[in-house]
Scaffold this motif. Sequence first.
Motif, PDB file in Angstrom:
ATOM      1  N   SER A  81       0.826  -1.295  -0.077  1.00  0.00           N
ATOM      2  CA  SER A  81       0.043  -0.112   0.178  1.00  0.00           C
ATOM      3  C   SER A  81       0.975   1.258   0.122  1.00  0.00           C
ATOM      4  CB  SER A  81      -0.746   0.039   1.296  1.00  0.00           C
ATOM      5  OG  SER A  81      -0.141   0.169   2.470  1.00  0.00           O
ATOM      6  N   LYS A  82       0.274   2.191  -0.157  1.00  0.00           N
ATOM      7  CA  LYS A  82       0.946   3.634  -0.165  1.00  0.00           C
ATOM      8  C   LYS A  82       1.689   3.863   1.045  1.00  0.00           C
ATOM      9  CE  LYS A  82       0.633   8.476  -1.626  1.00  0.00           C
ATOM     10  NZ  LYS A  82      -0.339   9.495  -2.089  1.00  0.00           N
ATOM     11  N   SER A  83       1.000   3.524   2.075  1.00  0.00           N
ATOM     12  CA  SER A  83       1.434   3.844   3.448  1.00  0.00           C
ATOM     13  C   SER A  83       2.457   2.726   3.738  1.00  0.00           C
ATOM     14  CB  SER A  83       0.131   3.597   4.479  1.00  0.00           C
ATOM     15  OG  SER A  83      -0.732   4.555   4.495  1.00  0.00           O
ATOM     16  N   GLU A  84       2.473   1.585   3.152  1.00  0.00           N
ATOM     17  CA  GLU A  84       3.553   0.561   3.609  1.00  0.00           C
ATOM     18  C   GLU A  84       4.929   1.045   2.834  1.00  0.00           C
ATOM     19  OE1 GLU A  84       1.435  -3.767   4.130  1.00  0.00           O
ATOM     20  OE2 GLU A  84       1.539  -2.882   2.292  1.00  0.00           O
ATOM     21  N   LEU A  85       4.671   1.673   1.633  1.00  0.00           N
ATOM     22  CA  LEU A  85       6.018   2.266   0.972  1.00  0.00           C
ATOM     23  C   LEU A  85       6.517   3.440   1.612  1.00  0.00           C
ATOM     24  CD1 LEU A  85       4.267   2.177  -2.776  1.00  0.00           C
ATOM     25  CD2 LEU A  85       6.341   0.700  -1.744  1.00  0.00           C
ATOM     26  N   ILE A  86       5.417   4.504   2.354  1.00  0.00           N
ATOM     27  CA  ILE A  86       6.192   5.345   2.938  1.00  0.00           C
ATOM     28  C   ILE A  86       7.025   4.913   4.064  1.00  0.00           C
ATOM     29  CG2 ILE A  86       5.285   7.523   4.445  1.00  0.00           C
ATOM     30  CD1 ILE A  86       2.938   8.119   2.390  1.00  0.00           C
ATOM     31  N   CYS A  87       6.216   4.045   4.811  1.00  0.00           N
ATOM     32  CA  CYS A  87       6.948   3.571   6.035  1.00  0.00           C
ATOM     33  C   CYS A  87       8.039   2.951   5.653  1.00  0.00           C
ATOM     34  CB  CYS A  87       6.064   2.515   6.740  1.00  0.00           C
ATOM     35  SG  CYS A  87       6.737   2.062   8.433  1.00  0.00           S
ATOM     36  N   ARG A  88       8.533   2.016   4.970  1.00  0.00           N
ATOM     37  CA  ARG A  88       9.795   1.421   4.411  1.00  0.00           C
ATOM     38  C   ARG A  88      10.602   2.441   4.016  1.00  0.00           C
ATOM     39  NH1 ARG A  88       8.815  -3.365   0.020  1.00  0.00           N
ATOM     40  NH2 ARG A  88      11.335  -3.212   0.442  1.00  0.00           N
ATOM     41  N   SER A  89      10.331   3.855   3.227  1.00  0.00           N
ATOM     42  CA  SER A  89      11.031   4.523   2.780  1.00  0.00           C
ATOM     43  C   SER A  89      11.665   5.209   4.014  1.00  0.00           C
ATOM     44  CB  SER A  89      10.452   5.529   1.965  1.00  0.00           C
ATOM     45  OG  SER A  89      10.121   5.127   0.844  1.00  0.00           O
ATOM     46  N   PHE A  90      10.648   5.456   4.883  1.00  0.00           N
ATOM     47  CA  PHE A  90      11.149   6.230   6.526  1.00  0.00           C
ATOM     48  C   PHE A  90      12.154   5.540   7.075  1.00  0.00           C
ATOM     49  CE2 PHE A  90      10.339   6.512  10.691  1.00  0.00           C
ATOM     50  CZ  PHE A  90      10.873   7.593  11.090  1.00  0.00           C
ATOM     51  N   MET A  91      11.947   4.297   7.195  1.00  0.00           N
ATOM     52  CA  MET A  91      13.008   3.208   7.893  1.00  0.00           C
ATOM     53  C   MET A  91      14.223   3.253   7.019  1.00  0.00           C
ATOM     54  SD  MET A  91      11.337   1.923  10.485  1.00  0.00           S
ATOM     55  CE  MET A  91      11.992   0.615  10.948  1.00  0.00           C
ATOM     56  N   GLN A  92      14.208   3.295   5.736  1.00  0.00           N
ATOM     57  CA  GLN A  92      15.520   3.269   5.222  1.00  0.00           C
ATOM     58  C   GLN A  92      16.196   4.538   5.215  1.00  0.00           C
ATOM     59  OE1 GLN A  92      15.089   2.925   0.883  1.00  0.00           O
ATOM     60  NE2 GLN A  92      17.432   2.543   0.575  1.00  0.00           N
ATOM     61  N   VAL A  96      12.028  14.790  13.079  1.00  0.00           N
ATOM     62  CA  VAL A  96      10.991  14.037  12.396  1.00  0.00           C
ATOM     63  C   VAL A  96      10.794  14.851  11.157  1.00  0.00           C
ATOM     64  CG1 VAL A  96       8.667  13.140  12.464  1.00  0.00           C
ATOM     65  CG2 VAL A  96      10.179  12.828  14.367  1.00  0.00           C
ATOM     66  N   SER A  97      10.489  16.261  11.329  1.00  0.00           N
ATOM     67  CA  SER A  97       9.988  16.886  10.215  1.00  0.00           C
ATOM     68  C   SER A  97      11.239  16.916   9.048  1.00  0.00           C
ATOM     69  CB  SER A  97      10.136  18.490  10.533  1.00  0.00           C
ATOM     70  OG  SER A  97       9.089  18.743  11.658  1.00  0.00           O
ATOM     71  N   TRP A  98      12.522  16.686   9.295  1.00  0.00           N
ATOM     72  CA  TRP A  98      13.610  16.557   8.252  1.00  0.00           C
ATOM     73  C   TRP A  98      13.198  15.303   7.400  1.00  0.00           C
ATOM     74  CZ3 TRP A  98      16.905  12.778   6.775  1.00  0.00           C
ATOM     75  CH2 TRP A  98      18.032  13.178   5.886  1.00  0.00           C
ATOM     76  N   TYR A  99      12.819  14.176   8.016  1.00  0.00           N
ATOM     77  CA  TYR A  99      12.426  12.944   7.230  1.00  0.00           C
ATOM     78  C   TYR A  99      10.995  13.275   6.565  1.00  0.00           C
ATOM     79  CZ  TYR A  99      16.005  10.663   9.968  1.00  0.00           C
ATOM     80  OH  TYR A  99      17.113  10.443  10.786  1.00  0.00           O
ATOM     81  N   ALA A 100      10.144  13.944   7.270  1.00  0.00           N
ATOM     82  CA  ALA A 100       8.961  13.978   6.424  1.00  0.00           C
ATOM     83  C   ALA A 100       9.129  14.689   5.097  1.00  0.00           C
ATOM     84  CB  ALA A 100       7.760  14.766   7.405  1.00  0.00           C
ATOM     85  N   LEU A 135      10.599  13.139   2.244  1.00  0.00           N
ATOM     86  CA  LEU A 135       9.622  12.074   1.844  1.00  0.00           C
ATOM     87  C   LEU A 135       8.642  13.013   1.080  1.00  0.00           C
ATOM     88  CD1 LEU A 135       9.472   9.547   4.505  1.00  0.00           C
ATOM     89  CD2 LEU A 135      10.611   9.163   2.395  1.00  0.00           C
ATOM     90  N   GLY A 136       8.647  14.186   1.130  1.00  0.00           N
ATOM     91  CA  GLY A 136       7.560  14.983   0.529  1.00  0.00           C
ATOM     92  C   GLY A 136       6.200  14.894   1.215  1.00  0.00           C
ATOM     93  N   ILE A 137       6.296  14.792   2.469  1.00  0.00           N
ATOM     94  CA  ILE A 137       4.860  14.661   2.923  1.00  0.00           C
ATOM     95  C   ILE A 137       4.965  15.529   4.417  1.00  0.00           C
ATOM     96  CG2 ILE A 137       4.164  12.433   2.146  1.00  0.00           C
ATOM     97  CD1 ILE A 137       5.041  11.081   4.739  1.00  0.00           C
ATOM     98  N   THR A 138       3.688  15.761   4.818  1.00  0.00           N
ATOM     99  CA  THR A 138       3.754  16.517   6.034  1.00  0.00           C
ATOM    100  C   THR A 138       4.244  15.670   7.431  1.00  0.00           C
ATOM    101  OG1 THR A 138       1.483  15.777   6.927  1.00  0.00           O
ATOM    102  CG2 THR A 138       1.956  17.827   5.206  1.00  0.00           C
ATOM    103  N   HIS A 139       4.746  16.398   8.503  1.00  0.00           N
ATOM    104  CA  HIS A 139       5.116  15.595   9.666  1.00  0.00           C
ATOM    105  C   HIS A 139       3.902  14.846  10.041  1.00  0.00           C
ATOM    106  CE1 HIS A 139       5.680  15.628  13.987  1.00  0.00           C
ATOM    107  NE2 HIS A 139       6.836  15.836  13.798  1.00  0.00           N
ATOM    108  N   ALA A 140       2.602  15.335  10.002  1.00  0.00           N
ATOM    109  CA  ALA A 140       1.772  14.777  10.728  1.00  0.00           C
ATOM    110  C   ALA A 140       1.382  13.641  10.147  1.00  0.00           C
ATOM    111  CB  ALA A 140       0.574  15.779  10.953  1.00  0.00           C
TER     112      ALA A 140
END
Length: 283
Positions: free
Chosen positions: A178-189, A201-205, A208-213
């Motif tokens: 899912s899109k959420s799973e892909l985002i999570c995997r990219s975050f972990m990497q 956390v804001s730096w990682y967001a 990834l091109g998404i908001t902190h929230a």
Amino acid sequence: METNEKELPKIDLPEDWVIGTDINKDLLSLYAHYPVRLKCEMFVMCLAGEVEAMVNLNEIQVRPNDVITLMPGTIFQINEVRGDLKIYFLGFSSGFIERSGQSRSMLDAIFLTLGRPVIPLKSEGALMMEKYLQMLIGMYEQFNEKIRQEIAPNLYADVHTGISIIYKSRHYDKISLSKSELICRSFMQLVTQHYNQTRNVSWYAQKLGITHAHLCAVVKQITGKTCIDVISSMVIMDAKSQLKSTNLTIQAISDSLNFANISFFGKYFKRYVGISPLEYRKL
């Protein structure tokens, strides 16, 4: 394998590539009490025995006919070893990887193995893999270091291509993430690559091109942990590793993890571990 204590405590290899079968229970027990970080890249095949370990915060079970891919930067800890081990390993040193750069085959392998370093093979596939590794052992023993260096680039590409094919041929690629799973995997990497540079956390967001929230909500949904939990776990694992496996000062360890000062590092460590860095080192 050797531990370089001049910087972060990372396991590296003395040559461009090394292959063998001399991983036993006694050797693995050296990494049973605290996490260590790989500077090299390792491919491991288990033919007998079982191993329980932590790889980048994830618990893994290694059983006969399993292949394990450990990318550079991986933090792991051995929890338990059972039975008489028979393990093949093939590794590429950090120096060789740095000279080679990240090829397309390596990037594919990183993406495919992220979060799932263990893949089981059928008995036929395991037999073919064992024969291939035995052939490489024969080449390694037959040729001198200069020829082994000449072989390394093609071997490196072939191994990554093979790992990618194995993963794609399994059921993993039949399950759409899912899109959420892909985002999570990219975050972990990203965390694995940059936790010692930033805990923001804001730096990682932003990366990834998404908001902190949105990032916090996705990570919590997929992993059950907060973004801060994930980042702090990596930081603490690295700090524990340095405290136990090097003679670096607390100040040097604090600096390596990009803390503003030793006092802040001490408070951060105690918040998650319950004792000070010095107390942990003395355990």
